[in-house]
Enzyme design. Structure first.
Site: not given
Ligand SMILES: Cc1ncc(COP(=O)(O)O)c(C=O)c1O
Length: 420
Positions: A128, A205, A208, A231, A374
């Site tokens: 991401h 990270d 998900q 999420k 993203c």
């Molecule tokens: C795999 C992953 N990492 C990071 C993020 C970033 O999350 P946030 O925008 O809540 O910080 C997301 C959000 O879609 C994501 O799917």
């Protein structure tokens, strides 16, 4: 596909989610955009309301009753998150605004202070943007070099290539547990073991994965793990960073201000104990407490059960999508039990643009995501500008998948009738 339970988890929990019971564009809402953000159960909404109606007060600094109550609830939420990810201690959980802020905390506090020219940071092409851009900034400032793990032919994390990238120059590996586009589940424990052999630190990270799988940071063996509350049934504005105590102790503060100090003099300050050293200013108190309520809620269902039910839904979704010839799904295929990938499918549909698909499905009350999610570098790597993405949660049903598939087929037929 036969479902193992007579009453599915979705049947049992749907009444808990007020938002799901509405019409959108004159049709019952079918919410299939859970990877972007999840819906919130009533207990989470009530946790927010209770705080503002009963004990709204600042934390950690008041001698009065309400402040004590707010502090207790805020710190209890930390305990719940620590247990949820099996941290060794509550000091290892830092509340942040979201996962993005948690990654930036590590990038600025650890990255800026530990990396030097020529050091290497290994990411993957499926990250991401929030796990790419902070490291680009760190690399520009420190002279560190970014390396990227690519994909296997099955569009999963290329572990053998990862092995070839590792060297004594590797100082950090920062990778996603479950890809929000490919849906693959990366071998994070093996990644940590191998990276640690080279003395590198590892950030996972878990945006998900935390809402869908049991997470055990000790079993994974990571140095840091990040996730976003919104999420996982909690409100926006709250996320967390898990960090090994020893690692967090070695890191300087990220932001300075109130709450994070021990003593302040005109010319210098001493910093608070963990985790407060990393929580400058008044935190998102209500949101943290509501995250605690969300964790309680997920635990009351059971992460194992959530994972098993979502796997059944995944198998069914893939069976149905597979019957539509124009659809190309990215990422690995699940096995017949729906295991081996996450409960989401990003796909293209011939010449029909993902945005057009999402717009027409919205007319049917069906919420899906379209675009690059993203993950622009990943889409570029795959040679496609955009995908449509369906992402499921434990409150989705097989009937909703049927309605989605039916509407998807109708939409594709409509486009083919006009495109020829
Ligand atoms: C795999 C992953 N990492 C990071 C993020 C970033 O999350 P946030 O925008 O809540 O910080 C997301 C959000 O879609 C994501 O799917």
């Amino acid at each position: 596909m036969t479902f193992t339970q007579e009453r599915t988890i979705a049947d049992q929990v749907r009444a808990d989610f007020p938002l799901l019971h509405q019409q959108v564009n004159g049709k019952p809402l079918i919410y299939l955009d859970n990877a972007a953000t999840s819906q919130k159960p009533q207990v989470v909404i009530e946790a927010l309301e209770d705080y503002y109606q009963q004990y709204n007060s600042n934390v950690h600094r008041g001698a009065h009753t309400l402040s004590g109550k707010a502090t207790d609830a805020y710190e209890a939420a930390r305990d719940k998150v620590a247990k949820f990810v099996n941290a060794s201690s509550r000091q290892e959980i830092v509340f942040t605004r979201n996962a993005t802020e948690a990654i930036n905390l590590v990038a600025y506090s650890w990255g800026m202070n530990n990396l030097k020219p020529g050091d290497e940071i290994i990411l993957s092409v499926m990250e991401h943007h929030s796990n790419i851009v902070p490291w680009q900034i760190v690399a520009q400032k420190t002279g560190a070099v970014l390396k990227f793990v690519e994909l296997t032919p099955k569009q999963t994390f290329d572990f053998p290539q990862f092995q070839t990238l590792l060297s004594d120059k590797t100082k950090l590996v920062s990778v996603v547990h479950v890809s929000n586009t490919l849906g693959c589940i990366n071998p994070v424990a093996e990644i940590c073991t191998l990276a640690h052999e080279y003395g590198a630190k590892v950030l996972i990270d878990a945006c998900q994965s935390a809402p869908h799988l049991p997470i055990d940071v000790q079993q994974i063996g990571c140095d840091w793990l990040v996730a976003s509350g919104h999420k996982m049934c909690a409100p926006t504005g709250i996320g967390f960073l898990y960090g090994k105590e020893k690692v967090l102790l070695s890191m300087p503060p990220f932001l300075g201000g109130g709450e994070m100090i021990a003593e302040v003099f005109l010319d210098h300050s001493t910093y608070g104990e963990l985790p407060h050293k990393f929580e400058a200013g008044t935190p998102a108190i209500a949101e943290a407490i509501a995250l605690g309520a969300a964790v309680d809620y997920l635990n009351s269902i059971g992460m194992d059960k959530i994972h098993a039910y979502e796997a059944e839904l995944t198998a069914y979704l893939f069976q149905q999508l597979d019957k539509i010839p124009q659809i190309k799904i990215y990422g690995p295929y699940p096995n017949s039990q729906g295991e081996g990938r996450a409960a989401l499918a990003a796909f293209t549909a011939g010449e029909v643009h993902a945005n057009d698909l999402a717009t027409l499905l919205d007319q049917e009350g069906i919420a899906i995501r379209s675009g690059h999610h993203c993950t622009q570098p990943l889409h570029r790597h795959l040679g496609i500008p955009a995908t449509a993405r369906v992402s499921l949660s434990f409150y989705n049903t097989r009937e909703e998948i049927d309605i989605f598939i039916h509407a998807l087929k109708d939409t594709l037929d409509f486009f083919h009738s006009i495109l020829g």
